[in-house]
Design a protein around this motif. Sequence first.
Motif, PDB file in Angstrom:
ATOM      1  N   ARG A 161      34.502  37.718  52.945  1.00 11.29           N
ATOM      2  CA  ARG A 161      35.157  37.896  51.645  1.00 11.29           C
ATOM      3  C   ARG A 161      35.866  36.592  51.297  1.00 11.29           C
ATOM      4  NH1 ARG A 161      35.506  42.829  54.196  1.00 11.29           N
ATOM      5  NH2 ARG A 161      34.845  44.642  52.959  1.00 11.29           N
ATOM      6  N   HIS A 168      44.994  38.728  40.809  1.00  6.77           N
ATOM      7  CA  HIS A 168      43.741  39.067  41.488  1.00  6.77           C
ATOM      8  C   HIS A 168      42.642  39.541  40.533  1.00  6.77           C
ATOM      9  CE1 HIS A 168      46.027  38.620  45.167  1.00  6.77           C
ATOM     10  NE2 HIS A 168      46.901  39.497  44.717  1.00  6.77           N
ATOM     11  N   PHE A 169      42.560  38.915  39.366  1.00  2.00           N
ATOM     12  CA  PHE A 169      41.445  39.210  38.477  1.00  2.00           C
ATOM     13  C   PHE A 169      40.184  38.520  38.989  1.00  2.00           C
ATOM     14  CE2 PHE A 169      44.715  40.623  35.667  1.00  2.00           C
ATOM     15  CZ  PHE A 169      44.107  41.474  34.756  1.00  2.00           C
ATOM     16  N   ASN A 170      39.040  39.003  38.513  1.00  4.17           N
ATOM     17  CA  ASN A 170      37.776  38.377  38.868  1.00  4.17           C
ATOM     18  C   ASN A 170      37.792  36.901  38.486  1.00  4.17           C
ATOM     19  OD1 ASN A 170      34.825  37.544  38.053  1.00  4.17           O
ATOM     20  ND2 ASN A 170      34.613  39.256  39.462  1.00  4.17           N
ATOM     21  N   ASN A 222      38.785  34.867  35.034  1.00  5.62           N
ATOM     22  CA  ASN A 222      39.825  33.840  35.087  1.00  5.62           C
ATOM     23  C   ASN A 222      39.359  32.559  34.395  1.00  5.62           C
ATOM     24  OD1 ASN A 222      41.707  31.860  35.819  1.00  5.62           O
ATOM     25  ND2 ASN A 222      42.059  32.750  37.826  1.00  5.62           N
ATOM     26  N   GLN A 244      26.956  30.697  42.413  1.00  6.00           N
ATOM     27  CA  GLN A 244      28.354  31.019  42.109  1.00  6.00           C
ATOM     28  C   GLN A 244      28.984  29.930  41.251  1.00  6.00           C
ATOM     29  OE1 GLN A 244      30.053  33.681  42.555  1.00  6.00           O
ATOM     30  NE2 GLN A 244      32.139  33.004  42.132  1.00  6.00           N
TER      31      GLN A 244
END
Length: 252
Positions: free
Chosen positions: A73, A162-164, A168, A230
């Motif tokens: 993670r 802690h937003f995606n 962000n 990513q």
Amino acid sequence: MYAESQNDITRLVVQCAQLLLAYGAESELVEDISQRLGKALGLASIEISISSNSLVLTSLVHGRCITTTRRIRAHGINMMVVCELQRICLLAEKGIYGVNEVRRRLSRVEPRSYPAKAVIPMIGLSCASFCHLLGGDVMACMLTLLASTIGMSVRLFIAKHHFNLLVNFSITAFCINIVAQLGYIYPITDTPQTAMAASVLLLVPGFPLINAISDMVKGHMSVGIARWGQASLLTLASVIGITIAMQIGGIF
């Protein structure tokens, strides 16, 4: 070596590998540190297979194999964690750290970062410097400083909740571009386009792209492609935020 000892050492090695991957180390470094740490603690050999979001590690001692799998993670890039894990490996190789000390050190490894009050102005100054290098005038550099400072504040605020990460980047790019458009709305600078270009440079995913290329060059194709994907998604999210802001401001 007893089976219990092999189990304990295998868990320590896979924990180290898991932390390295979670905090942005390249795959070749993860393999190297894992193998060296395992041998330093008494394992005969370590085999590790890394994918985009998991790793499989096998330890071998006297013909006895133990295989374990861990999910990765991502926690963001933090070279302080990577350097600390390398330091633990080096001290274990020199015989200074044994199994118990390595376990204690790994349990104390925590990411540390610079305070926001230091990061935000430095990011603003760096983007303003890029604006100057790109040929922007004084007012364009000041506008870049303002836009990138606000943008970095927004980025850290969203990250704190802690937003995606894609959300962000998109929101941050939107806020930066809205502020940078002041150079078009008001005749305060002759190079407003330079301010708009330089102020979003803080969103360039340089480190993931470098790691992606490094992994692919060194044969870790699946991990490299995943990291490249990513980084591309982060870039796309930034472009979406910029495009929406430019549509609202009528820049097109």
